[in-house]
Design a protein around this motif. Structure first.
Motif, short mmCIF file in Angstrom:
data_model
loop_
_atom_site.label_atom_id
_atom_site.label_comp_id
_atom_site.label_asym_id
_atom_site.label_seq_id
_atom_site.Cartn_x
_atom_site.Cartn_y
_atom_site.Cartn_z
N ALA A 77 36.80 2.70 49.67
CA ALA A 77 37.43 3.51 48.61
C ALA A 77 38.37 4.53 49.23
N LEU A 78 38.00 5.08 50.38
CA LEU A 78 38.86 6.02 51.09
C LEU A 78 40.17 5.34 51.49
N SER A 79 40.08 4.14 52.03
CA SER A 79 41.28 3.39 52.42
C SER A 79 42.18 3.11 51.22
N THR A 80 41.57 2.74 50.10
CA THR A 80 42.34 2.46 48.89
C THR A 80 43.09 3.70 48.43
N LYS A 81 42.42 4.84 48.42
CA LYS A 81 43.06 6.09 47.98
C LYS A 81 44.18 6.49 48.93
N LEU A 82 43.95 6.35 50.23
CA LEU A 82 44.98 6.72 51.20
C LEU A 82 46.20 5.79 51.10
N THR A 83 45.97 4.52 50.79
CA THR A 83 47.08 3.59 50.60
C THR A 83 47.90 3.99 49.38
N GLU A 84 47.23 4.41 48.30
CA GLU A 84 47.94 4.89 47.11
C GLU A 84 48.76 6.14 47.43
N VAL A 115 42.33 6.64 58.21
CA VAL A 115 43.48 7.50 57.91
C VAL A 115 44.73 7.00 58.63
N ARG A 116 44.58 6.51 59.83
CA ARG A 116 45.74 6.06 60.61
C ARG A 116 46.31 4.74 60.15
N VAL A 117 45.46 3.76 59.85
CA VAL A 117 45.92 2.39 59.60
C VAL A 117 45.17 1.78 58.42
N ALA A 118 45.91 1.04 57.59
CA ALA A 118 45.31 0.26 56.51
C ALA A 118 45.38 -1.21 56.90
N GLU A 119 44.30 -1.92 56.66
CA GLU A 119 44.26 -3.35 56.97
C GLU A 119 44.14 -4.14 55.68
N SER A 120 44.96 -5.18 55.57
CA SER A 120 44.88 -6.08 54.42
C SER A 120 45.01 -7.52 54.92
N THR A 129 49.00 -1.70 58.49
CA THR A 129 50.08 -0.85 58.03
C THR A 129 49.77 0.59 58.40
N ASP A 130 50.73 1.28 59.00
CA ASP A 130 50.53 2.69 59.34
C ASP A 130 50.46 3.52 58.07
N LEU A 131 49.49 4.43 58.03
CA LEU A 131 49.37 5.35 56.91
C LEU A 131 49.78 6.75 57.35
N PHE A 132 48.85 7.47 57.95
CA PHE A 132 49.09 8.84 58.38
C PHE A 132 48.67 8.97 59.85
N PRO A 133 49.51 8.56 60.79
CA PRO A 133 49.10 8.51 62.19
C PRO A 133 49.00 9.86 62.89
N ASP A 134 49.64 10.89 62.36
CA ASP A 134 49.60 12.21 62.99
C ASP A 134 48.42 12.99 62.42
N ILE A 135 47.31 13.01 63.17
CA ILE A 135 46.06 13.57 62.67
C ILE A 135 45.76 14.90 63.32
N SER A 136 45.34 15.85 62.50
CA SER A 136 44.83 17.14 62.97
C SER A 136 43.36 17.21 62.59
N ILE A 137 42.56 17.85 63.44
CA ILE A 137 41.12 17.96 63.19
C ILE A 137 40.74 19.43 63.13
N GLY A 138 39.85 19.76 62.19
CA GLY A 138 39.39 21.14 62.07
C GLY A 138 38.03 21.20 61.42
N ASP A 139 37.58 22.41 61.19
CA ASP A 139 36.29 22.65 60.52
C ASP A 139 36.48 22.66 59.01
N ALA A 140 35.55 22.05 58.32
CA ALA A 140 35.61 22.02 56.86
C ALA A 140 35.30 23.39 56.29
N PRO A 141 35.97 23.75 55.21
CA PRO A 141 35.62 25.01 54.54
C PRO A 141 34.23 24.91 53.93
N ILE A 142 33.61 26.03 53.74
CA ILE A 142 32.28 26.05 53.13
C ILE A 142 32.42 25.63 51.68
N SER A 143 31.57 24.69 51.26
CA SER A 143 31.67 24.18 49.90
C SER A 143 31.22 25.24 48.89
#
Length: 147
Positions: A77-84, A115-120, A129-143
């Motif tokens: 589902a994550l891949s589908t949303k990122l492709t959209e 996040v980087r690549v979608a496969e079909s 297919t490249d999606l978002f190859p430039d990735i930054s990593i950080g800490d999640a905000p408190i929910s």
């Protein structure tokens, strides 16, 4: 001496030469400067929590929530949303992945791959297919729920 003549070629033949793959990551900087309303652009954030994955825009809010099921995280589902999202923002190449403290490393790697690549599958072959190859990593905000 004869032992060395036999041992050196044997060790060279059986040595395993491994290839290391290095992925360049960008860490977000701390900035408290206000942003003008005109400069608000789409900023993709994927927040990985123990109870699910949230996809959203930093300026707008949540665009999708994918709770953890019996089989674990819903990476399809994550891949589908990122492709959209890539179809809506074709020029966008960067994304931020924000993690809670106790998220396993394997989960991070799987999210990064999605996040980087979608496969079909097209004509019995896998198309990447490249999606978002430039990735930054950080800490999640408190929910908001205080999880």
């Amino acid at each position: 001496m004869n032992l060395m003549v036999i041992l050196v070629p044997f060790l060279l033949i059986t040595a395993v030469f491994s290839r290391l793959a290095i992925l360049e990551l960008n860490l977000p900087g701390a900035s408290n400067e206000p942003v003008d309303e005109q400069e608000l652009v789409f900023q993709l954030e994927i927040i990985v929590r123990e109870n699910g994955i949230e996809v959203g825009d930093r300026n707008v809010g949540a665009l999708g929530l994918y709770p953890v099921g019996a089989d674990g995280y819903d990476f399809d589902a994550l891949s589908t949303k990122l492709t959209e999202l890539k179809a809506n923002y074709p020029e966008k190449t960067d994304a931020s992945i924000l993690l809670e403290a106790d998220i396993p490393y394997d989960t991070l790697v799987q999210v990064m791959d999605r996040v980087r690549v979608a496969e079909s599958i097209v004509d019995d072959s896998i198309v990447r297919t490249d999606l978002f190859p430039d990735i930054s990593i950080g800490d999640a905000p408190i929910s908001a729920g205080g999880d």
